[in-house]
Design a protein around this motif. Structure first.
Motif, PDB file in Angstrom:
ATOM      1  N   LEU A 143      47.776 -11.528 -30.230  1.00  0.00           N
ATOM      2  CA  LEU A 143      47.681 -10.147 -29.728  1.00  0.00           C
ATOM      3  C   LEU A 143      47.546 -10.112 -28.204  1.00  0.00           C
ATOM      4  O   LEU A 143      47.166  -9.094 -27.627  1.00  0.00           O
ATOM      5  N   GLY A 144      47.850 -11.224 -27.564  1.00  0.00           N
ATOM      6  CA  GLY A 144      47.812 -11.272 -26.096  1.00  0.00           C
ATOM      7  C   GLY A 144      46.449 -10.940 -25.543  1.00  0.00           C
ATOM      8  O   GLY A 144      46.330 -10.278 -24.509  1.00  0.00           O
ATOM      9  N   HIS A 183      43.600 -11.330 -23.463  1.00  0.00           N
ATOM     10  CA  HIS A 183      42.973 -11.910 -22.265  1.00  0.00           C
ATOM     11  C   HIS A 183      42.127 -10.780 -21.698  1.00  0.00           C
ATOM     12  O   HIS A 183      42.656  -9.814 -21.161  1.00  0.00           O
ATOM     13  N   PHE A 184      40.826 -10.885 -21.875  1.00  0.00           N
ATOM     14  CA  PHE A 184      39.950  -9.749 -21.583  1.00  0.00           C
ATOM     15  C   PHE A 184      39.469  -9.777 -20.134  1.00  0.00           C
ATOM     16  O   PHE A 184      39.055 -10.832 -19.627  1.00  0.00           O
ATOM     17  N   LEU A 185      39.496  -8.634 -19.478  1.00  0.00           N
ATOM     18  CA  LEU A 185      39.053  -8.540 -18.090  1.00  0.00           C
ATOM     19  C   LEU A 185      37.556  -8.814 -17.994  1.00  0.00           C
ATOM     20  O   LEU A 185      36.772  -8.269 -18.772  1.00  0.00           O
ATOM     21  N   GLU A 217      44.527   5.089 -23.544  1.00  0.00           N
ATOM     22  CA  GLU A 217      44.509   3.670 -23.150  1.00  0.00           C
ATOM     23  C   GLU A 217      45.112   2.829 -24.265  1.00  0.00           C
ATOM     24  O   GLU A 217      44.745   2.975 -25.439  1.00  0.00           O
ATOM     25  N   GLY A 268      45.427  -0.749 -26.012  1.00  0.00           N
ATOM     26  CA  GLY A 268      44.744  -2.043 -26.124  1.00  0.00           C
ATOM     27  C   GLY A 268      43.398  -2.101 -25.429  1.00  0.00           C
ATOM     28  O   GLY A 268      43.206  -2.920 -24.535  1.00  0.00           O
ATOM     29  N   VAL A 271      44.457   3.358 -28.359  1.00  0.00           N
ATOM     30  CA  VAL A 271      45.373   2.816 -29.368  1.00  0.00           C
ATOM     31  C   VAL A 271      45.207   1.302 -29.377  1.00  0.00           C
ATOM     32  O   VAL A 271      45.561   0.618 -28.409  1.00  0.00           O
ATOM     33  N   GLU A 272      44.629   0.791 -30.455  1.00  0.00           N
ATOM     34  CA  GLU A 272      44.292  -0.644 -30.525  1.00  0.00           C
ATOM     35  C   GLU A 272      44.765  -1.202 -31.870  1.00  0.00           C
ATOM     36  O   GLU A 272      44.466  -0.650 -32.921  1.00  0.00           O
ATOM     37  N   LYS A 273      45.484  -2.322 -31.816  1.00  0.00           N
ATOM     38  CA  LYS A 273      46.023  -2.911 -33.053  1.00  0.00           C
ATOM     39  C   LYS A 273      44.984  -3.759 -33.795  1.00  0.00           C
ATOM     40  O   LYS A 273      45.038  -3.899 -35.017  1.00  0.00           O
ATOM     41  N   GLN A 280      46.319   1.097 -34.497  1.00  0.00           N
ATOM     42  CA  GLN A 280      47.744   0.949 -34.824  1.00  0.00           C
ATOM     43  C   GLN A 280      48.491   0.183 -33.735  1.00  0.00           C
ATOM     44  O   GLN A 280      47.982  -0.002 -32.625  1.00  0.00           O
ATOM     45  N   LEU A 323      53.539  -0.259 -30.342  1.00  0.00           N
ATOM     46  CA  LEU A 323      55.015  -0.274 -30.381  1.00  0.00           C
ATOM     47  C   LEU A 323      55.547   0.750 -31.384  1.00  0.00           C
ATOM     48  O   LEU A 323      56.707   1.142 -31.308  1.00  0.00           O
ATOM     49  N   LEU A 366      47.983  -4.435 -20.515  1.00  0.00           N
ATOM     50  CA  LEU A 366      48.872  -4.554 -21.680  1.00  0.00           C
ATOM     51  C   LEU A 366      48.960  -5.982 -22.213  1.00  0.00           C
ATOM     52  O   LEU A 366      48.978  -6.933 -21.424  1.00  0.00           O
TER      53      LEU A 366
HETATM   54  N1  SAM Z   1      41.699  -3.679 -22.243  1.00  0.00           N
HETATM   55  C1  SAM Z   1      41.028  -4.920 -22.554  1.00  0.00           C
HETATM   56  C2  SAM Z   1      40.661  -5.621 -21.270  1.00  0.00           C
HETATM   57  O1  SAM Z   1      41.294  -5.325 -20.248  1.00  0.00           O
HETATM   58  O2  SAM Z   1      39.795  -6.486 -21.304  1.00  0.00           O
HETATM   59  C3  SAM Z   1      41.911  -5.805 -23.445  1.00  0.00           C
HETATM   60  C4  SAM Z   1      43.262  -6.157 -22.873  1.00  0.00           C
HETATM   61  S1  SAM Z   1      44.093  -7.436 -23.774  1.00  0.00           S
HETATM   62  C5  SAM Z   1      45.144  -8.075 -22.527  1.00  0.00           C
HETATM   63  C6  SAM Z   1      45.290  -6.539 -24.755  1.00  0.00           C
HETATM   64  C7  SAM Z   1      44.702  -5.675 -25.847  1.00  0.00           C
HETATM   65  O3  SAM Z   1      45.784  -5.040 -26.544  1.00  0.00           O
HETATM   66  C8  SAM Z   1      43.909  -6.415 -26.899  1.00  0.00           C
HETATM   67  O4  SAM Z   1      42.738  -5.688 -27.210  1.00  0.00           O
HETATM   68  C9  SAM Z   1      44.836  -6.455 -28.128  1.00  0.00           C
HETATM   69  O5  SAM Z   1      44.180  -6.513 -29.361  1.00  0.00           O
HETATM   70  C10 SAM Z   1      45.603  -5.176 -27.957  1.00  0.00           C
HETATM   71  N2  SAM Z   1      46.955  -5.201 -28.544  1.00  0.00           N
HETATM   72  C11 SAM Z   1      47.788  -6.267 -28.689  1.00  0.00           C
HETATM   73  N3  SAM Z   1      48.956  -5.898 -29.201  1.00  0.00           N
HETATM   74  C12 SAM Z   1      48.871  -4.562 -29.403  1.00  0.00           C
HETATM   75  C13 SAM Z   1      49.768  -3.581 -29.919  1.00  0.00           C
HETATM   76  N4  SAM Z   1      51.006  -3.936 -30.316  1.00  0.00           N
HETATM   77  N5  SAM Z   1      49.361  -2.307 -30.009  1.00  0.00           N
HETATM   78  C14 SAM Z   1      48.107  -1.951 -29.587  1.00  0.00           C
HETATM   79  N6  SAM Z   1      47.215  -2.832 -29.083  1.00  0.00           N
HETATM   80  C15 SAM Z   1      47.599  -4.113 -28.987  1.00  0.00           C
END
Ligand code: SAM
Length: 278
Positions: A33-34, A36-38, A61, A63, A84-86, A107, A110, A127
């Motif tokens: 899910l990519g 990498h948390f700030l 927002e 993710g 919106v968080e998957k 959800q 995409l 993202l």
């Molecule tokens: N916003 C947080 C931060 O900055 O620390 C998390 C950013 S992290 C790079 C990307 C976030 O997007 C994760 O929480 C992940 O679960 C969520 N995510 C990944 N794919 C997604 C998708 N297709 N739709 C919605 N959220 C998604």
């Protein structure tokens, strides 16, 4: 029925995850899910500040994850915040910790119906890098309610979005995004600002919708022209169109005064729009 090694590994992973959650610990970041948390509040402040938030704003927002950026947005003036968080775990946590103005949708962004957003919305997000390009492609053309957006993406993707003609990074994504939005590279962020650190640098970009008459009248036509041209970015346009039997594009190119020897990477956004008949 026998289970494969892969299935046994996935099962063991699932059990470990549940055990961590039962102990009240956050689950490990999911690569798929990519995640990498700030970890730098100052970076979150800078991203959120670029939204220029006001009392009446509706903000979405993508993710939010553990909420480093969300918490800063929540402290800004706004009327409504949609997340919106998957990832089901983080969606639940965000719902529990958000205030009355916060709504969480668990959800895939995409699959989000961008056309259905009504009113004016500001979009933000760090993202997930694996879906950033298709997500931005969709938002640019389908989110008519967009009033401003601020997104962090992989630096290389940011450079492609903001690239000028004749540069190495200029391609279909540059033309598409710039045909719909004014795209601005704001600042870059190093891997150390994330947990776990990604292998690449990141960039924060801001986006403002162009006035409706300047945007593509037929996004589908522009998309198919870009596909055709940038599959062979170093070939001459005359040759590309001739080989595809696109007499219409050859004629339009001549009428617009574009040389048949021009290459896709040399054409300005406005020339692509004109060539696609937009
Ligand atoms: N916003 C947080 C931060 O900055 O620390 C998390 C950013 S992290 C790079 C990307 C976030 O997007 C994760 O929480 C992940 O679960 C969520 N995510 C990944 N794919 C997604 C998708 N297709 N739709 C919605 N959220 C998604």
């Amino acid at each position: 029925m026998r289970t494969s090694a892969r299935e046994r590994l996935a099962e063991a992973g699932g059990r470990l995850r549940h055990a961590r959650e039962a102990r009240g610990e956050a689950p490990r970041a999911k690569k798929s899910l990519g995640q990498h948390f700030l970890n730098q509040p100052a970076v979150c402040q800078r991203i959120a500040g670029l939204l220029h938030a006001q009392e009446g704003d509706a903000i979405l927002e993508i993710g939010p994850g553990p909420g480093a950026l969300t918490r800063v947005i929540e402290a800004l003036p706004h009327r409504r915040l949609l997340l919106v968080e998957k990832d089901g775990h983080w969606a639940k946590v965000r719902q529990e910790e958000g205030d009355a103005r916060t709504e969480v949708l668990c959800q895939d962004a995409l699959a989000y119906p961008w056309e259905a957003l009504e009113g004016a919305w500001k979009l933000a997000g760090n993202l997930p890098y694996n879906v950033a390009s298709p997500l931005l492609w969709d938002i640019a053309s389908r989110c008519r309610a967009l009033s401003r957006a601020v997104f962090m993406v992989q630096k290389e993707v940011g450079e492609r979005i903001a690239a000028s003609p004749c540069s190495r990074d200029y391609g279909a994504l540059s033309v598409w995004m710039q045909a719909h939005l004014a795209c601005r590279m704001e600042f870059t962020v190093g891997p150390g600002c994330f947990t776990p650190p990604p292998k690449v640098d990141s960039a924060v970009l801001s986006f403002d919708p162009l006035p409706a008459p300047s945007r593509p009248a037929s996004p589908d036509r522009l998309a198919s022209l870009l596909r055709l041209c940038f599959q062979q970015r170093r070939k001459q346009l005359g040759g590309i169109f001739r080989r595809q039997g696109r007499e219409d594009l050859l004629q339009r190119m001549e009428a617009l005064g574009i040389a048949p020897s021009a290459r896709p990477e040399e054409l300005a956004v406005a020339q692509f729009l004109a060539l696609s008949g937009c």
